[in-house]
Design a protein around this motif. Structure first.
Motif, short mmCIF file in Angstrom:
data_model
loop_
_atom_site.label_atom_id
_atom_site.label_comp_id
_atom_site.label_asym_id
_atom_site.label_seq_id
_atom_site.Cartn_x
_atom_site.Cartn_y
_atom_site.Cartn_z
N ALA A 1 48.39 23.27 68.39
CA ALA A 1 48.14 24.58 68.94
C ALA A 1 48.16 25.83 68.20
CB ALA A 1 49.11 24.73 70.25
N ALA A 2 49.34 25.56 67.04
CA ALA A 2 49.55 26.56 66.13
C ALA A 2 48.13 26.88 65.23
CB ALA A 2 50.84 26.35 65.42
N GLY B 1 54.19 30.67 69.50
CA GLY B 1 55.40 30.98 69.00
C GLY B 1 56.66 30.66 69.93
N GLU B 2 56.55 31.23 71.10
CA GLU B 2 57.57 30.72 72.07
C GLU B 2 57.55 29.48 72.43
OE1 GLU B 2 59.10 33.25 76.20
OE2 GLU B 2 56.89 33.53 75.59
N GLU B 3 56.69 28.80 72.83
CA GLU B 3 56.59 27.54 73.46
C GLU B 3 57.07 26.60 72.42
OE1 GLU B 3 55.96 26.44 76.36
OE2 GLU B 3 56.01 28.48 77.04
N TRP B 4 56.67 26.70 71.06
CA TRP B 4 57.16 25.80 70.03
C TRP B 4 58.46 26.20 69.91
CZ3 TRP B 4 54.29 25.55 64.66
CH2 TRP B 4 54.58 24.46 64.08
N ALA B 5 59.13 27.34 70.02
CA ALA B 5 60.51 27.68 69.60
C ALA B 5 61.47 27.02 70.60
CB ALA B 5 61.02 29.17 69.86
N GLN C 1 61.04 23.77 71.40
CA GLN C 1 61.37 22.57 70.97
C GLN C 1 61.82 22.50 69.40
OE1 GLN C 1 57.54 20.28 70.99
NE2 GLN C 1 56.93 21.05 73.09
N ASN C 2 61.32 23.39 68.66
CA ASN C 2 61.77 23.36 67.23
C ASN C 2 61.48 24.94 66.66
OD1 ASN C 2 62.00 23.27 64.62
ND2 ASN C 2 60.91 21.07 64.46
N PRO C 3 62.67 25.66 66.90
CA PRO C 3 62.62 27.04 66.55
C PRO C 3 62.38 27.31 65.08
CG PRO C 3 64.70 26.69 67.24
CD PRO C 3 63.98 25.41 67.82
N THR C 4 63.02 26.53 64.22
CA THR C 4 62.58 26.51 62.89
C THR C 4 61.35 26.53 62.49
OG1 THR C 4 64.88 25.89 62.64
CG2 THR C 4 63.66 25.66 60.85
N ALA C 5 60.70 25.49 62.97
CA ALA C 5 59.09 25.23 62.78
C ALA C 5 58.37 26.42 63.39
CB ALA C 5 58.82 23.87 63.23
N ALA C 6 58.84 26.93 64.32
CA ALA C 6 58.08 28.10 64.85
C ALA C 6 57.95 29.11 64.09
CB ALA C 6 58.32 28.13 66.45
N VAL C 7 59.38 29.47 63.78
CA VAL C 7 59.31 30.72 62.90
C VAL C 7 58.78 30.75 61.34
CG1 VAL C 7 61.10 31.80 64.14
CG2 VAL C 7 61.63 30.45 62.20
N THR C 8 58.83 29.30 60.88
CA THR C 8 58.26 29.04 59.48
C THR C 8 56.61 29.37 59.58
OG1 THR C 8 60.06 27.56 58.86
CG2 THR C 8 58.12 27.26 57.84
N TRP C 9 56.12 28.75 60.77
CA TRP C 9 54.75 28.94 61.03
C TRP C 9 54.32 30.39 61.20
CZ3 TRP C 9 52.79 30.15 66.05
CH2 TRP C 9 51.42 30.50 66.14
N MET D 1 57.12 36.67 66.44
CA MET D 1 58.48 36.54 66.13
C MET D 1 59.25 36.98 67.35
SD MET D 1 59.14 35.02 63.16
CE MET D 1 60.45 35.70 62.26
N TYR D 2 58.98 38.17 67.70
CA TYR D 2 59.78 38.72 69.00
C TYR D 2 59.77 37.43 70.09
CZ TYR D 2 60.36 41.64 73.21
OH TYR D 2 60.89 42.11 74.36
N SER D 3 58.79 36.81 70.26
CA SER D 3 58.78 35.98 71.34
C SER D 3 59.62 34.90 70.82
CB SER D 3 57.19 35.34 71.64
OG SER D 3 56.68 36.52 72.25
N ALA D 4 59.34 34.19 69.50
CA ALA D 4 60.10 32.94 69.20
C ALA D 4 61.84 33.35 68.94
CB ALA D 4 59.46 32.67 67.85
N LEU D 5 62.08 34.29 68.70
CA LEU D 5 63.43 34.51 68.54
C LEU D 5 64.09 34.78 69.88
CD1 LEU D 5 65.44 34.68 66.17
CD2 LEU D 5 63.11 34.52 65.41
N GLY D 6 63.48 35.32 70.84
CA GLY D 6 64.04 35.54 72.22
C GLY D 6 64.12 33.89 72.88
N GLU D 7 63.24 33.09 72.71
CA GLU D 7 63.32 31.78 73.03
C GLU D 7 64.45 31.12 72.43
OE1 GLU D 7 63.00 28.78 75.41
OE2 GLU D 7 62.03 30.46 75.84
#
Length: 161
Positions: free
Chosen positions: A4-5, A25-29, A31-39, A53-59
């Motif tokens: 998806a990314a 970003g939110e959905e991946w976060a 399961q794996n927030p580190t991978a999501a923010v790295t992407w 980043m806003y969505s991923a860090l919120g999750e």
């Protein structure tokens, strides 16, 4: 999430791709927030990256607020960090509004900082009206933001902004 990314990445530079990047970003976060923010950090600068980043860090804050805060502490100051902190504040405000306000104060961009502080103050006003009322005059929030806090209803949860 990786597939998806990869798909969403090709649309990151166009307006209609912003939401797709943020959703991935939110959905991946979850399961794996580190991978999501790295992407997300690997994307070109722009609205898709910052909204992601806003969505991923919120999750991430919802699932593991301590780990998310450690990540934020280590993140260099930048507009991207401001968005990440903003997403973190949005999520944490409902559980710990005072900490959310402290984090919001670290946002360099004034309008983003004011909006994040206002949202956190609104959550505090709902959770502990008296404490929020005592803090509000010394908050540094402009009068119009203070008014928004005072007008908050019990169902006053809001989305971004």
């Amino acid at each position: 999430p990786e597939a998806a990314a990869a798909w969403a990445s090709q649309f990151a530079a166009v307006d209609y791709g912003v939401r797709a990047v943020a959703e991935v970003g939110e959905e991946w976060a979850e399961q794996n927030p580190t991978a999501a923010v790295t992407w997300l950090q690997g994307l070109g600068d722009g609205k898709a990256k910052s909204d992601g980043m806003y969505s991923a860090l919120g999750e991430w804050a919802r699932r593991a607020p301590t780990a998310a805060s450690i990540y934020l502490v280590d993140m260099p100051q930048s507009p991207l960090k401001d968005e990440a902190v903003n997403g973190f504040v949005r999520r944490v405000a409902w559980e710990d509004p005072e900490s959310a306000i402290a984090w919001a104060r670290s946002i360099a961009q004034e309008s983003t900082r004011r909006d994040a502080m206002t949202r956190a103050a609104q959550a505090w006003f709902i959770r502990d009206r008296e404490a929020a009322l005592q803090w509000l005059p010394s908050s540094g929030l402009p009068p119009e933001a203070q008014k928004r806090v005072l007008e908050t209803k019990a169902n006053g949860r809001r989305g971004r902004g």
